[in-house]
Design an enzyme around this catalytic site. Structure first.
Site, PDB file in Angstrom:
ATOM      1  N   HIS A 179       4.864   0.593  -0.122  1.00 17.72           N
ATOM      2  CA  HIS A 179       6.140  -0.010   0.286  1.00 17.72           C
ATOM      3  C   HIS A 179       7.273   1.020   0.294  1.00 17.72           C
ATOM      4  O   HIS A 179       8.225   0.892   1.064  1.00 17.72           O
ATOM      5  CB  HIS A 179       6.540  -1.125  -0.682  1.00 17.72           C
ATOM      6  CG  HIS A 179       5.861  -2.428  -0.432  1.00 17.72           C
ATOM      7  ND1 HIS A 179       4.551  -2.652  -0.752  1.00 17.72           N
ATOM      8  CD2 HIS A 179       6.321  -3.588   0.122  1.00 17.72           C
ATOM      9  CE1 HIS A 179       4.225  -3.890  -0.425  1.00 17.72           C
ATOM     10  NE2 HIS A 179       5.294  -4.479   0.101  1.00 17.72           N
ATOM     11  N   CYS A 205       3.457   4.192  -3.845  1.00 20.45           N
ATOM     12  CA  CYS A 205       3.407   2.774  -3.490  1.00 20.45           C
ATOM     13  C   CYS A 205       3.688   2.741  -2.001  1.00 20.45           C
ATOM     14  O   CYS A 205       4.667   3.341  -1.542  1.00 20.45           O
ATOM     15  CB  CYS A 205       4.465   1.969  -4.245  1.00 20.45           C
ATOM     16  SG  CYS A 205       4.655   0.284  -3.603  1.00 20.45           S
ATOM     17  N   SER A 230      -0.738  -5.880  -0.099  1.00 21.93           N
ATOM     18  CA  SER A 230      -0.184  -7.116  -0.660  1.00 21.93           C
ATOM     19  C   SER A 230       0.908  -7.688   0.251  1.00 21.93           C
ATOM     20  O   SER A 230       1.210  -8.866   0.174  1.00 21.93           O
ATOM     21  CB  SER A 230       0.411  -6.830  -2.038  1.00 21.93           C
ATOM     22  OG  SER A 230       1.418  -5.842  -1.930  1.00 21.93           O
ATOM     23  N   CYS A 232      -2.758   0.000  -0.341  1.00 23.46           N
ATOM     24  CA  CYS A 232      -1.968  -0.507  -1.468  1.00 23.46           C
ATOM     25  C   CYS A 232      -2.429   0.251  -2.697  1.00 23.46           C
ATOM     26  O   CYS A 232      -3.604   0.158  -3.089  1.00 23.46           O
ATOM     27  CB  CYS A 232      -2.234  -2.004  -1.617  1.00 23.46           C
ATOM     28  SG  CYS A 232      -1.436  -2.741  -3.049  1.00 23.46           S
TER      29      CYS A 232
HETATM   30  N1  DGL Z   1       2.181  -1.617  -1.488  1.00 22.25           N
HETATM   31  C1  DGL Z   1       1.695  -1.870  -2.823  1.00 22.25           C
HETATM   32  C2  DGL Z   1       1.371  -0.524  -3.489  1.00 22.25           C
HETATM   33  O1  DGL Z   1       1.130   0.450  -2.794  1.00 22.25           O
HETATM   34  C3  DGL Z   1       2.656  -2.732  -3.560  1.00 22.25           C
HETATM   35  C4  DGL Z   1       1.988  -3.484  -4.637  1.00 22.25           C
HETATM   36  C5  DGL Z   1       2.637  -4.793  -5.053  1.00 22.25           C
HETATM   37  O2  DGL Z   1       2.552  -5.739  -4.287  1.00 22.25           O
HETATM   38  O3  DGL Z   1       3.190  -4.837  -6.160  1.00 22.25           O
HETATM   39  O4  DGL Z   1       1.306  -0.403  -4.691  1.00 22.25           O
END
Ligand code: DGL
Length: 283
Positions: free
Chosen positions: A203, A201, A7, A69
């Site tokens: 991020h 996640c 994302s 993601c």
């Molecule tokens: N990097 C995404 C994950 O692993 C983030 C998802 C998001 O954009 O909320 O869940």
């Protein structure tokens, strides 16, 4: 060429590990910054956006795309694999980041949903899972771990606002404060001291030092990027048709404005921080 989709910028943590482990492969990354974060969106919209992102990477020449993601993997992967891919792009593949993690947590291969009575039982342990609200609500980790290793206790902690803070380069203090709060709550929910923690996640590894300092000293923090890299390496050995040897070229595309992607404080090498403008939209 292998496609990597997220994302936003989180998937770069996966890309970095893939590129380090498989330097001979060419990678094309697509961050859907124009629509991030996905955590606030409906499941239908996440499926649609993920399909568009994957299709853009297919059209650019990727035969295999990694959904880097957890939210997209938990919400959209199965639907796309079963209902869209065989019809729209037979012969191409989409893989996620959830399957390798479930295998790493349980020690049980994905294909073995219900290991028989005689199978070695993974030891009972408590693992903290930090993820987006969407991933937590999907129940995907809980369900898949329980099927393979019912004696593992997974304590999920949704971290709303954390992806936004990381994407917005919120700065050290607010990030640290937010993470300390979530870690504290997760430890209280767990009761006894957990055995390990997982950042579910992609991020969150961009803020990994804050997790490390907030978690009890010495607690294992499972690395999703390394686990996914090991898993992809194995997959490419089993499916050499997707392992096109290249020159190790990495290109980063964003659906947003390249200048708005702020990775100045990240530990990522400079060539993994330079985005190019919006790709041609898949139709
Ligand atoms: N990097 C995404 C994950 O692993 C983030 C998802 C998001 O954009 O909320 O869940």
């Amino acid at each position: 060429m292998i496609g990597v989709f997220d994302s936003g910028s989180g998937g770069l943590t996966i890309l970095e590990a893939l590129h380090r482990r498989m330097p001979e492969q060419d990678f094309l990354y697509l961050g859907d910054h124009a629509n991030a974060p996905y955590g606030h969106r409906s499941n239908e919209r996440i499926v649609e956006l993920t399909r568009e992102g994957v299709e853009t990477l297919f059209k650019a020449g990727c035969s295999l795309v990694i959904l880097a993601c957890n939210t997209a993997a938990a919400v959209a992967l199965r639907t796309l694999q079963q209902k869209w891919l065989p019809r729209a792009y037979p012969g191409r593949r989409i893989l996620g980041v959830l399957v390798p993690m479930v295998e790493a947590i349980t020690g049980v291969p994905w294909s073995q949903e219900h290991p028989g009575e005689s199978a070695a039982k993974p030891t009972g342990k408590t693992i903290l899972l930090f993820a987006t609200q969407k991933t937590v609500n999907s129940g995907a980790y809980l369900e898949e771990v329980a099927k393979r290793a019912p004696n593992i206790r997974l304590v999920q902690k949704a971290c709303p606002g954390l992806v936004d803070a990381i994407e917005g380069a919120a700065g050290a203090r607010p990030l640290k404060g937010l993470i300390e709060g979530y870690v504290q709550e997760a430890l209280e929910d767990a009761g006894s001291k957990p055995d390990a923690a997982l950042l579910g996640c992609t991020h969150f590894p961009l803020a990994r030092p804050y997790f490390e300092s907030a978690l009890p000293m010495g607690m294992e923090l499972l690395s999703q990027p390394n686990v996914v890299a090991t898993s992809l390496e194995g997959y490419l050995k089993r499916h050499p048709e997707f392992a096109h040897k290249g020159t190790g070229r990495v290109r980063l595309l964003t659906t947003g404005k390249p200048g708005d992607v702020n990775l100045s404080d990240s530990y990522l090498p400079p060539h993994l921080c330079e985005f190019e403008g919006p790709p041609a939209k898949a139709v």
